[in-house]
Scaffold this active site. Structure first.
Site, short mmCIF file in Angstrom:
data_model
loop_
_atom_site.label_atom_id
_atom_site.label_comp_id
_atom_site.label_asym_id
_atom_site.label_seq_id
_atom_site.Cartn_x
_atom_site.Cartn_y
_atom_site.Cartn_z
N ARG A 218 -2.92 -1.30 7.46
CA ARG A 218 -2.12 -2.14 6.57
C ARG A 218 -0.87 -1.37 6.15
O ARG A 218 -0.95 -0.43 5.36
CB ARG A 218 -2.91 -2.58 5.34
CG ARG A 218 -2.07 -3.43 4.39
CD ARG A 218 -2.88 -4.24 3.40
NE ARG A 218 -3.55 -3.43 2.39
CZ ARG A 218 -4.16 -3.93 1.31
NH1 ARG A 218 -4.20 -5.25 1.13
NH2 ARG A 218 -4.75 -3.13 0.45
N ASP B 127 -7.21 -1.54 -8.08
CA ASP B 127 -6.04 -1.09 -7.34
C ASP B 127 -4.81 -1.81 -7.87
O ASP B 127 -4.82 -2.38 -8.96
CB ASP B 127 -6.23 -1.24 -5.84
CG ASP B 127 -6.31 -2.70 -5.38
OD1 ASP B 127 -6.14 -3.61 -6.22
OD2 ASP B 127 -6.55 -2.92 -4.18
#
Length: 545
Positions: free
Chosen positions: A168, A452
């Site tokens: 990613r 996160d």
């Protein structure tokens, strides 16, 4: 070489380049980055400006809807995405995490089907994290990533096939200031993609796979078109057949939810499906409609996957993907094992089971876990309810989702002081760790879970929204600027006192204070904080590396 030298004119590296980095930052690799930048950065900047225009429209009360100009794409049943690529046919359990060397080894040793190596939300983009991550993935693809830390050895297992690696890169909005081309910082996404592709594409193809990616934070099919153009140029540049690259798009913005067909269409030959990026999706919904009092949500704990707008998003994603023959991936199980409290651990793991059961029954082809210990739970659930490699045959033709369904904010629940404090803790915890160059923060929630950038964004956006609209808590307290700042100071003081010397909680609170008062609103916390972790040194001409 002469052509490379010409391309490298105007390319500089300001990050520290160690000996291990030289195999990544080679002149040909940097020339490839320069080519990507010069070819696509102008379009990227135009698309980021387009985001601002759309936000201004929403602020004026124009609600998003399915695009009339692409109706012919949505209503044409004949076109399909690419068939699943080698290593991506069965994706029932995917583990995600950053690209530090220990995580790479542990993730590839986990009992999962794929590993999403993350340069985005679970990594603070310090120069060291980003460039060392490239070294680690380079070594992992060549099975040379084993290392020793103290008395402990980390070795890749050899008793079975390793999970398929998916990378990613960062989203379109982030820059990489340690590499400049013609005086401009390169795109973080192009930096991550370009270096990984350049060094690993041929090696991956030699092993029977391809370079595979997760694509984050997109807000329109035009942003997917840009990635597709990048893929085509990259494959042509090294003589790789088009369609070898595959990209799974995270649908983690409310605007992308209205363009899922179009996003798959733009990536057709490179598409490996869509993913429900649940926390970012909630963040995006609050962010886009933050000026609208009709979109005020209760405490984060109330915004589950079964509330109307989230349920509609999941159903539409599965239906759209399977109609086009590509995977519909489920979301993150953010819980982690609780070693010192069996009762609490049992509750947390039961929540994981319920979440994964909901996903597989809905028709998802796979799911995410944040910790190797959760892999067996997710695998057991999917094995029982999905004996086939995927559920592409589950067409969900019963689903009828319209604009009102995707925008249905009828979410039961209340806003509490405890909910405000939890939001402040999560935001402060993530920001403090990020400023210090660390990755996601596990420590500040009970029960512990992976927090996160996405959950930090939800946390600050909710508090901003509540202050902006002057809502009251269940306890009867009006949430205004003074109240929010008072609670922020209390939480920062408490966290700082527990953390000891050298912590950055009060610095994080200085940044956070401007984001919870209903006034200023940064597009992303990560762009707000980026300069705190940017250490730009003396520029080095790329041709001299």
């Amino acid at each position: 070489m002469a052509a490379t030298d010409t391309i490298l004119q105007g390319v500089s590296v300001t990050g520290k380049v160690g000996e291990a980095h030289r195999k990544i930052l080679t002149p040909p690799a940097l020339a490839f980055l320069a080519l990507l930048h010069r070819s696509f950065n102008g379009t990227r900047k135009q698309l980021l400006e387009r985001r601002k225009i759309r936000q201004a429209e929403i602020d004026r009360g124009v609600l998003p809807d399915f695009l009339p100009e692409t109706k012919h794409i949505r209503e044409n049943p004949t076109w399909k995405g690419a068939p699943p690529a080698p290593g991506l046919i069965d994706r029932r359990v995917e583990i995600t995490g950053p690209t530090d060397r220990k995580m790479v080894v542990n993730a590839l040793n986990a009992d999962v089907y794929t590993y999403m190596a993350d340069f985005e939300d679970s990594s603070a983009p310090t120069w060291e994290n980003m460039i060392n991550g490239q070294v680690n993935l380079y070594d992992a693809n060549r099975r040379q990533v084993d290392f020793k830390q103290g008395q402990k050895e980390y070795k890749l297992r050899t008793d079975r096939k390793l999970p398929t690696l998916i990378v990613r890169p960062r989203g379109w909005h982030l820059d990489e200031k340690h590499v400049t081309v013609d005086g401009e910082p390169v795109s973080g996404g192009l930096f991550d993609f370009g270096l990984y592709f350049f060094h690993n594409a041929v090696e991956l193809q030699r092993r029977g796979y391809g370079p595979y990616f997760y694509l984050p934070k997109m807000e329109s099919h035009l942003e997917a078109r840009l990635w597709n153009d990048v893929f085509n140029l990259a494959q042509d540049y090294i003589g790789m057949p088009r369609g070898t690259i595959r990209g799974t798009v995270l649908i983690e913005t409310i605007l992308a939810a209205f363009e899922m067909d179009e996003i798959i269409y733009e990536l057709r030959d490179h598409s490996s499906g869509l993913n429900c990026g649940r926390w970012d999706y909630i963040f995006s919904t609050i962010k886009k409609f933050r000026q609208n009092p009709n979109f005020v949500l209760p405490d984060r704990s109330c915004v589950t996957m079964t509330v109307p707008f989230m349920d509609a998003y999941v159903k539409l994603l599965i239906q759209t993907c399977h109609k086009r023959g590509v995977h519909a991936m489920g979301g993150m199980a953010a819980q982690i094992p609780i070693k010192d409290d069996k009762k609490a651990n049992d509750v947390a793991m039961d929540n994981v089971r319920a979440d994964k059961l909901r996903e597989v029954r809905a028709g998802h082809d796979g799911t995410w876990v944040a910790h190797p210990a959760l892999a067996s739970i997710a695998t057991d659930i999917f094995n029982k309810h999905m004996p086939t490699p995927n559920q592409l045959f589950v067409r969900r033709e019963d689903v009828q989702i319209g604009q009102n369904d995707l925008l249905n904010m009828n979410v039961p629940g209340s806003i509490t002081e405890d909910g405000i404090r939890k939001n402040l803790n999560i935001g402060l915890g993530y920001m403090e760790a990020w400023i210090r160059g660390y990755r996601h923060e596990y420590l500040l929630t009970q029960p512990p879970r992976r927090e996160d950038a996405a959950t930090a964004e939800v946390s600050r956006s909710q508090v901003w929204q509540w202050v902006r609209h002057g809502v009251s808590t269940a306890e009867g307290k009006r949430i205004d600027k003074a109240y929010a700042l008072k609670l922020l100071k209390e939480q920062a003081d408490e966290l700082a006192s527990k953390a000891g010397k050298g912590n950055k909680y009060h610095l994080a609170a200085q940044y956070f204070a401007g984001q919870v008062t209903g006034e200023d609103y940064a597009d992303f916390l990560t762009t707000l904080l980026y300069n705190e972790i940017t250490q730009v040194g003396t520029p080095s001409p790329a041709s001299k590396l």
